[in-house]
Design an enzyme around this catalytic site. Structure first.
Site, PDB file in Angstrom:
ATOM      1  N   LYS A  29       0.824  -1.218   0.000  1.00 38.14           N
ATOM      2  CA  LYS A  29       0.000   0.000   0.000  1.00 38.14           C
ATOM      3  C   LYS A  29       0.855   1.265   0.000  1.00 38.14           C
ATOM      4  O   LYS A  29       0.584   2.227  -0.722  1.00 38.14           O
ATOM      5  CB  LYS A  29      -0.938  -0.016   1.215  1.00 38.14           C
ATOM      6  CG  LYS A  29      -2.047   1.017   1.138  1.00 38.14           C
ATOM      7  CD  LYS A  29      -3.163   0.741   2.119  1.00 38.14           C
ATOM      8  CE  LYS A  29      -2.733   0.900   3.545  1.00 38.14           C
ATOM      9  NZ  LYS A  29      -3.846   1.256   4.451  1.00 38.14           N
ATOM     10  N   ASP A 328       2.273  -0.713  11.908  1.00 33.61           N
ATOM     11  CA  ASP A 328       1.024  -1.311  11.422  1.00 33.61           C
ATOM     12  C   ASP A 328       0.872  -2.775  11.815  1.00 33.61           C
ATOM     13  O   ASP A 328      -0.187  -3.369  11.573  1.00 33.61           O
ATOM     14  CB  ASP A 328       0.944  -1.190   9.897  1.00 33.61           C
ATOM     15  CG  ASP A 328       0.693   0.240   9.460  1.00 33.61           C
ATOM     16  OD1 ASP A 328       0.046   0.995  10.204  1.00 33.61           O
ATOM     17  OD2 ASP A 328       1.165   0.609   8.369  1.00 33.61           O
ATOM     18  N   LYS A 355      -4.065   6.037  15.203  1.00 36.57           N
ATOM     19  CA  LYS A 355      -4.245   5.365  13.919  1.00 36.57           C
ATOM     20  C   LYS A 355      -5.724   5.421  13.548  1.00 36.57           C
ATOM     21  O   LYS A 355      -6.456   6.306  13.992  1.00 36.57           O
ATOM     22  CB  LYS A 355      -3.716   3.934  13.993  1.00 36.57           C
ATOM     23  CG  LYS A 355      -2.246   3.835  14.385  1.00 36.57           C
ATOM     24  CD  LYS A 355      -1.333   4.536  13.398  1.00 36.57           C
ATOM     25  CE  LYS A 355      -1.151   3.772  12.123  1.00 36.57           C
ATOM     26  NZ  LYS A 355      -0.203   4.428  11.172  1.00 36.57           N
ATOM     27  N   ARG A 404      -7.125  -3.137  10.511  1.00 32.98           N
ATOM     28  CA  ARG A 404      -6.116  -4.024  11.108  1.00 32.98           C
ATOM     29  C   ARG A 404      -6.660  -4.721  12.356  1.00 32.98           C
ATOM     30  O   ARG A 404      -6.308  -5.868  12.633  1.00 32.98           O
ATOM     31  CB  ARG A 404      -4.835  -3.249  11.383  1.00 32.98           C
ATOM     32  CG  ARG A 404      -4.245  -2.666  10.103  1.00 32.98           C
ATOM     33  CD  ARG A 404      -2.802  -2.302  10.215  1.00 32.98           C
ATOM     34  NE  ARG A 404      -2.368  -1.550   9.048  1.00 32.98           N
ATOM     35  CZ  ARG A 404      -1.999  -2.078   7.888  1.00 32.98           C
ATOM     36  NH1 ARG A 404      -2.015  -3.399   7.745  1.00 32.98           N
ATOM     37  NH2 ARG A 404      -1.614  -1.314   6.878  1.00 32.98           N
TER      38      ARG A 404
END
Length: 449
Positions: A29, A328, A355, A404
Site C-alpha cells: 500500500k 502497522d 491510527k 487491522r
C-alpha cells in the site's frame, strides 16, 4: 466482491497453499500511493503493475484525477499514467474526499503545498479525528498556508504557493508520512531542503526517487541520525514501476499459518524492505518456522519469497525503538503473543492511539474479551499468552472501523473453540480486498472442538 460488514471466524486446521503477490496478496500500500503520485509528476508515461486495489489507494488515484492527471486503468492492478512533467495541476471542481486514508491526506498536503491552488480535503469520521498538525507544521515553514479545525484535523484547506522557501527540519515524531510530505514539497521548491530523521522510518519515497534518478542524497550523522538533502525543481523521466506484495498484509497470513495446526503457506513476491520485514524477524524470534528464499531487487526495493508453517511460539519483548518499523503490525503481533507460552511486552505504543482507531485500547479491550489477560502500563501493552491451546471464543468483536483490528481478530478466531463474530469488517476493503477469499482458498478443514 465487497467485504461484508460482519464476518464469522471459525477454528481452522490445515491452512495450505501458495499466495502470489501478483494474484492474491495486495500490492504494498505504501509503495502504491507513492507510485501514483510520482508517476503523476514524471515526464512521460509510467506503467504501474501490482497496484494495491484497496480503497485507500483508490482515494489517492481519484484525487490525482481530480487534479487533472490522466490515469488509465488497464486491469485492477495495472495503471498507465500520463505524467504532467511537474506540478501542472488544475483546480478541482469539488473538495477532495479521502475516505479513511491518512496516507492520502498527508501526502497530498506535501504534494499541493507548492501549487498555487486552494484545495479543500475531507474524510470520513475516523480520518477527521486524526492529527494533521505534525504535517502542517513543516509545510507552513516552507510557506504553505492551511485552514483547519481548531483541533487541526480534517476538513482542511490547503493554500499552496509557487514561491516556497527551502527548509531544514528535524522530524520530532517518527513518521514516514510526514517525511514524505516534506520531500514532495521540497521537490518543487528552488534550492536544497534538508530533513534530519532521528529515528529511521519507511523509506519507500526515497528508494523510488533513487530509482527515478531524482537528486536526493543521504548522510549518516555522528549522532546516528539520518540527513536527507532534496534538490528542488528537477524534472525527472518516467519509468515503469512494479509494486511488490505488502508485508503488513502478509503478516496476517503468516500468523494464521503459525497458530493453525499442520499448516504450510508460501508467500511469493513479497516486499523485503529492511524497514518493513522486521515483523518477520520478530516472529522468528518468537519461534516461527519461516523460510526466506530468492531475495532480489526490483525498482530499488528488495523482494523475497517466504514459507511459513505451524510453530510453537515464545513470548517477546519489543522495545520502543522498533515502533516505526512495526507501527502497522502490532495488532497481528498481539495475536501471535496471545498464543505464545508466557508474557509478551510491547513498549512505546503511544502512536497506536492515533491510527484508524485507538489501537492500543482496542487491543487491550478485545484481547481481554477473548480471555487473554492483557494490561496497559504507561505506553506499554502486556499480553499474558495462553500457549498453543485454542481460546473459548463465542464473543463479538467491534472493529471500530479499523481494518487491522478487524483482520487481527479474524485470525484469532481461527484458533477459537466457538466462532468469533467480528462487526464492522467492511473496513478491510480499504487495504486487503481479497482477505476472506484467500482464507477460504487456504482452508482445508474446519477443526472440531
Amino acid at each position: 466482491m465487497k467485504t461484508p460488514n460482519t464476518l464469522t471466524s471459525f477454528r481452522q486446521s490445515h491452512l495450505n497453499g501458495v499466495i502470489n503477490a501478483e494474484i492474491g496478496l495486495p500490492g504494498d500500500k505504501s509503495v502504491s500511493h507513492r507510485a501514483l503520485i510520482l508517476g503523476a509528476l514524471a515526464h512521460g508515461n509510467t506503467q504501474i503493475t501490482g497496484l494495491n486495489t484497496g480503497e485507500d489507494v483508490e482515494y489517492t488515484e481519484l484525487a490525482l484525477k481530480s487534479l487533472g492527471v490522466d490515469i488509465i486503468q488497464q486491469s485492477p492492478t495495472s495503471r498507465l499514467i500520463h505524467g504532467k512533467s511537474g506540478w501542472n495541476f488544475k483546480q478541482p471542481i469539488n473538495p477532495l474526499y479521502l475516505g479513511n486514508s491518512g496516507t492520502t491526506a498527508r501526502l497530498l498536503c506535501g504534494l499541493l503545498a507548492s501549487s498555487p491552488l486552494n484545495i479543500q480535503v475531507y474524510g470520513d469520521s475516523s480520518l477527521s479525528q486524526r492529527p494533521m498538525r505534525r504535517v502542517m507544521t513543516p509545510l507552513t515553514e516552507f510557506g504553505c498556508q492551511f485552514e483547519a479545525t481548531p483541533e487541526n484535523t480534517l476538513p482542511l484547506t490547503i493554500k499552496g504557493s509557487s514561491k516556497l522557501e527551502p527548509i531544514d527540519y528535524v522530524i520530532p515524531v517518527a513518521s514516514s508520512q510526514v517525511k514524505s510530505a516534506i520531500i514532495l514539497a521540497a521537490m518543487n521548491t528552488k534550492g536544497i531542503s534538508r530533513i534530519i530523521e532521528p529515528i529511521k522510518t519507511r523509506d519507500h519515497t526515497e528508494r523510488m526517487l533513487q530509482y527515478l534518478d531524482y537528486p536526493i542524497h543521504f548522510t549518516l550523522l555522528e549522532s546516528g541520525h539520518t540527513q536527507i538533502d532534496i534538490e528542488g525543481k528537477h524534472v525527472f523521466n518516467a519509468k515503469d514501476i512494479s509494486v511488490p506484495g505488502d508485508p503488513s498484509a502478509a503478516a496476517y497470513i503468516a500468523v494464521a499459518a503459525m497458530i493453525c495446526p499442520y499448516s504450510t503457506v508460501r508467500i511469493e513476491n513479497l516486499s523485503w524492505n529492511p524497514l518493513r520485514s522486521r515483523i518477520f524477524s520478530i516472529l522468528q524470534e518468537m519461534g516461527a518456522n519461516i523460510k526466506i528464499e530468492n531475495i532480489r531487487n526490483e525498482c530499488f526495493e528488495p523482494i523475497a519469497d517466504i514459507e511459513v508453517s505451524t510453530s510453537y511460539n515464545r513470548p517477546c519483548i519489543i522495545k520502543s525503538e522498533d515502533v516505526p518499523a512495526l507501527i502497522d503490525e502490532y495488532p497481528i503481533l498481539s495475536i501471535a503473543a496471545a498464543f505464545a507460552e508466557g508474557t509478551s511486552v510491547f513498549h512505546g505504543l503511544r502512536e497506536l492511539r492515533y491510527k484508524e482507531s485507538d489501537r492500543l485500547n482496542a487491543l487491550y479491550r478485545n484481547l481481554n474479551l477473548c480471555g487473554i489477560e492483557t494490561h496497559i502500563q504507561d505506553e506499554s501493552l502486556i499480553i499474558n499468552g495462553i500457549g498453543p491451546k485454542p481460546i473459548f471464543g463465542g464473543k463479538t468483536i467491534n472493529a471500530g472501523k479499523d481494518h487491522r483490528i478487524a483482520m487481527a481478530f479474524y485470525i484469532m478466531g481461527l484458533s477459537a473453540r466457538n466462532p468469533l463474530i467480528i462487526q464492522g469488517t467492511d473496513c478491510i476493503q480499504s487495504s486487503f480486498p481479497h482477505f476472506i477469499k484467500i482464507f477460504d482458498e487456504l482452508s482445508y478443514l474446519r477443526a472440531v472442538s
